[in-house]
Design a protein around this motif. Structure first.
Motif, PDB file in Angstrom:
ATOM      1  N   LEU A 119      18.905  48.331  15.756  1.00  0.00           N
ATOM      2  CA  LEU A 119      19.551  47.958  17.012  1.00  0.00           C
ATOM      3  C   LEU A 119      19.236  46.517  17.411  1.00  0.00           C
ATOM      4  CD1 LEU A 119      21.186  49.273  19.396  1.00  0.00           C
ATOM      5  CD2 LEU A 119      18.968  49.774  20.444  1.00  0.00           C
ATOM      6  N   ILE A 120      18.039  46.059  17.099  1.00  0.00           N
ATOM      7  CA  ILE A 120      17.539  44.776  17.609  1.00  0.00           C
ATOM      8  C   ILE A 120      18.418  43.592  17.224  1.00  0.00           C
ATOM      9  CG2 ILE A 120      15.584  43.172  17.548  1.00  0.00           C
ATOM     10  CD1 ILE A 120      13.774  45.674  17.243  1.00  0.00           C
ATOM     11  N   PRO A 121      18.760  43.366  15.940  1.00  0.00           N
ATOM     12  CA  PRO A 121      19.561  42.180  15.615  1.00  0.00           C
ATOM     13  C   PRO A 121      20.944  42.190  16.254  1.00  0.00           C
ATOM     14  CG  PRO A 121      19.267  43.582  13.681  1.00  0.00           C
ATOM     15  CD  PRO A 121      18.346  44.092  14.722  1.00  0.00           C
ATOM     16  N   TRP A 122      21.547  43.364  16.422  1.00  0.00           N
ATOM     17  CA  TRP A 122      22.893  43.411  17.002  1.00  0.00           C
ATOM     18  C   TRP A 122      22.853  43.137  18.494  1.00  0.00           C
ATOM     19  CZ3 TRP A 122      26.492  42.604  13.799  1.00  0.00           C
ATOM     20  CH2 TRP A 122      26.384  43.056  12.477  1.00  0.00           C
ATOM     21  N   VAL A 123      21.846  43.640  19.198  1.00  0.00           N
ATOM     22  CA  VAL A 123      21.699  43.318  20.619  1.00  0.00           C
ATOM     23  C   VAL A 123      21.462  41.821  20.784  1.00  0.00           C
ATOM     24  CG1 VAL A 123      20.248  43.633  22.655  1.00  0.00           C
ATOM     25  CG2 VAL A 123      20.897  45.616  21.271  1.00  0.00           C
ATOM     26  N   ALA A 124      20.613  41.259  19.939  1.00  0.00           N
ATOM     27  CA  ALA A 124      20.350  39.818  20.008  1.00  0.00           C
ATOM     28  C   ALA A 124      21.619  39.011  19.744  1.00  0.00           C
ATOM     29  CB  ALA A 124      19.260  39.442  18.999  1.00  0.00           C
TER      30      ALA A 124
ATOM     31  N   HIS B  89      26.050  35.528  21.884  1.00  0.00           N
ATOM     32  CA  HIS B  89      27.450  35.180  22.078  1.00  0.00           C
ATOM     33  C   HIS B  89      27.874  35.308  23.540  1.00  0.00           C
ATOM     34  CE1 HIS B  89      28.767  34.407  17.995  1.00  0.00           C
ATOM     35  NE2 HIS B  89      28.027  35.423  17.587  1.00  0.00           N
ATOM     36  N   ARG B  90      27.241  36.179  24.274  1.00  0.00           N
ATOM     37  CA  ARG B  90      27.575  36.320  25.693  1.00  0.00           C
ATOM     38  C   ARG B  90      27.205  35.059  26.448  1.00  0.00           C
ATOM     39  NH1 ARG B  90      25.291  41.549  28.509  1.00  0.00           N
ATOM     40  NH2 ARG B  90      26.935  42.489  27.221  1.00  0.00           N
ATOM     41  N   SER B  91      26.162  34.375  25.999  1.00  0.00           N
ATOM     42  CA  SER B  91      25.735  33.152  26.672  1.00  0.00           C
ATOM     43  C   SER B  91      26.617  31.959  26.321  1.00  0.00           C
ATOM     44  CB  SER B  91      24.276  32.829  26.301  1.00  0.00           C
ATOM     45  OG  SER B  91      24.171  32.567  24.913  1.00  0.00           O
ATOM     46  N   ALA B  92      27.463  32.115  25.283  1.00  0.00           N
ATOM     47  CA  ALA B  92      28.361  31.031  24.899  1.00  0.00           C
ATOM     48  C   ALA B  92      29.556  30.996  25.840  1.00  0.00           C
ATOM     49  CB  ALA B  92      28.826  31.231  23.460  1.00  0.00           C
ATOM     50  N   ALA B  93      30.253  29.868  25.852  1.00  0.00           N
ATOM     51  CA  ALA B  93      31.398  29.706  26.746  1.00  0.00           C
ATOM     52  C   ALA B  93      32.528  30.649  26.376  1.00  0.00           C
ATOM     53  CB  ALA B  93      31.872  28.260  26.720  1.00  0.00           C
TER      54      ALA B  93
END
Length: 409
Positions: free
Chosen positions: A182-187, A192-196
């Motif tokens: 789960l960890i790498p996919w959440v990261a 990507h959520r922090s990207a514009a």
């Protein structure tokens, strides 16, 4: 087929690569961890033969159902988010199985786990295409090999862990490995959520998902996948009994030969995707898988007690069609949206047909009183794969037929 310039495997996509490999290591743990200790579980939870039978049917049924439903989920939420939900289902399901106080909770936990596995089965090929379009062959080879490890490692450790710590730990401990995936996919989603702009969501359009049902390449790949699944499930269910009746093997010998059958998937997982990505005519690989099945079954039919290991090895090489179908899902699509649609269709249809394998073989064995008719049936299903190979060999893409229809209007 379009080509993509290669770049270093880890370059800018370490999380995706790690995530794909960790998910692959989890895709069969729940299936393989249960059967070696089912007697111990049954003694404590009073499992009836019917419940045990349902537990055996759940994996292919869930794989089929959620194979068909997964593209609809990704259309709404995107590949990565749906995969995260699937991994969470694996974690919850493993824990429910480990803490199960009765048969009902064990069944529910197993269904939840297998639902997560079914979604993961479908999403890995399009995720490979999305993040590694330049390395489809090698990444598929590695993840299919890891998937093979997730099949036989739990079977090896299930009994020792159950003997030392209890069956609850033997079933529930796999939640730890699922959580690690789960960890790498959440990261990745957080990054990507922090990207514009959010490039994560590219879904299979409803029109494409509908047209896949009318695609010759989709049906051909579904047949190839179904042939592999049906024969593999039938052999895993009935090979020990077949060998005991026809070759006079002991339970220990039959177990070793069943392990040989399973182990043949390791070299196939490493070599077949790599070869398929480089061959101009992949139909040859389909025909090779069909020949392996037929030679193995002929040996088991006519001289089962002579070189039994050889016939089992030949039959075990037949499921090379499984990694071949997985890599062709990407090689026969242009976009990972097309890969989502094709993966869901191929695996949904394939697992639906494959789930019937053990039942049909069992009925044929019971009604005929021997193994000749079941083996002839399995040979006939293998031959169907050869016809599908003719279509698979054509180097055309799923999206091409859609574009040709639009241009002709």
């Amino acid at each position: 087929m379009t080509t993509t310039p290669q770049r270093p495997l880890w370059a800018g996509r370490t999380l995706a690569l790690l995530g794909i490999f960790l998910v692959a290591l989890n895709l069969r743990t729940a299936v393989a961890a249960l059967s070696p200790i089912v007697d111990e579980i049954s003694a404590e939870l009073s499992l009836t033969p019917t419940v045990i039978g349902v537990l055996g049917m759940l994996p292919p049924v869930c794989f089929a159902v959620f194979g068909i439903l997964s593209p609809a989920f990704t259309r709404r939420f995107g590949l990565e988010r749906v995969l995260i939900a699937a991994i969470l289902a694996m974690v919850v399901g493993h824990l429910a199985r480990g803490f199960a106080p009765n048969a009902a909770v064990l069944l529910i936990g197993s269904a939840v786990t297998f639902a997560g596995l079914g979604v993961g089965n479908v999403l890995l090929p399009p995720l490979v295409k999305k993040y590694f379009p330049d390395r489809v062959g090698i990444v598929t080879s590695i993840y299919v090999t890891l998937l093979s490890f997730s099949t036989f490692i739990p079977a090896l450790v299930a009994v020792p862990v159950a003997d030392s710590a209890g069956w609850q730990v033997s079933l529930g401990m796999w939640a730890i490995f699922a959580f690690a995936a789960l960890i790498p996919w959440v990261a990745l989603v957080i990054r990507h959520r922090s990207a514009a702009a959010d490039p994560l969501i590219e879904h299979a359009e409803p029109a494409l998902m509908g047209r896949v049902w009318h695609s010759s390449i989709a049906w051909a790949l579904a047949v190839v996948f179904a042939v592999s699944a049906l024969n593999a499930y039938a052999m895993f269910a009935w090979l020990p009994s077949l060998l005991a009746d026809t070759a006079g093997t002991t339970p220990t010998q039959a177990g070793a030969l069943l392990s040989l059958f399973a182990a043949m998937g390791l070299p196939a997982g490493l070599l077949i995707p790599w070869l398929a990505a480089r061959m101009r005519n992949v139909g040859i690989l389909v025909y090779a898988g069909v020949v392996f099945f037929i030679v193995g079954y002929l040996g088991l039919l006519f001289i089962p007690a002579t070189a039994t290991w050889l016939w089992v090895a030949f039959a075990g090489a037949g499921p090379l069609l499984f990694p071949l179908a997985l890599v062709l899902i990407n090689l026969r699509t242009r976009t990972h949206a097309g890969s989502v649609a094709l993966s869901g269709f191929v695996q949904g249809i394939g697992y639906t047909i494959g789930a019937a394998g053990p039942l049909v073989v069992g009925i044929l064995h019971e009604t005929s009183g021997g193994w000749t008719v079941p083996l002839l049936f399995l040979m006939a299903t293998a031959v169907a794969g050869a016809f599908a190979g003719v279509v698979v060999a054509r180097p055309h893409l799923l999206e091409d037929a859609h574009e040709r229809r639009n241009s002709s209007r």
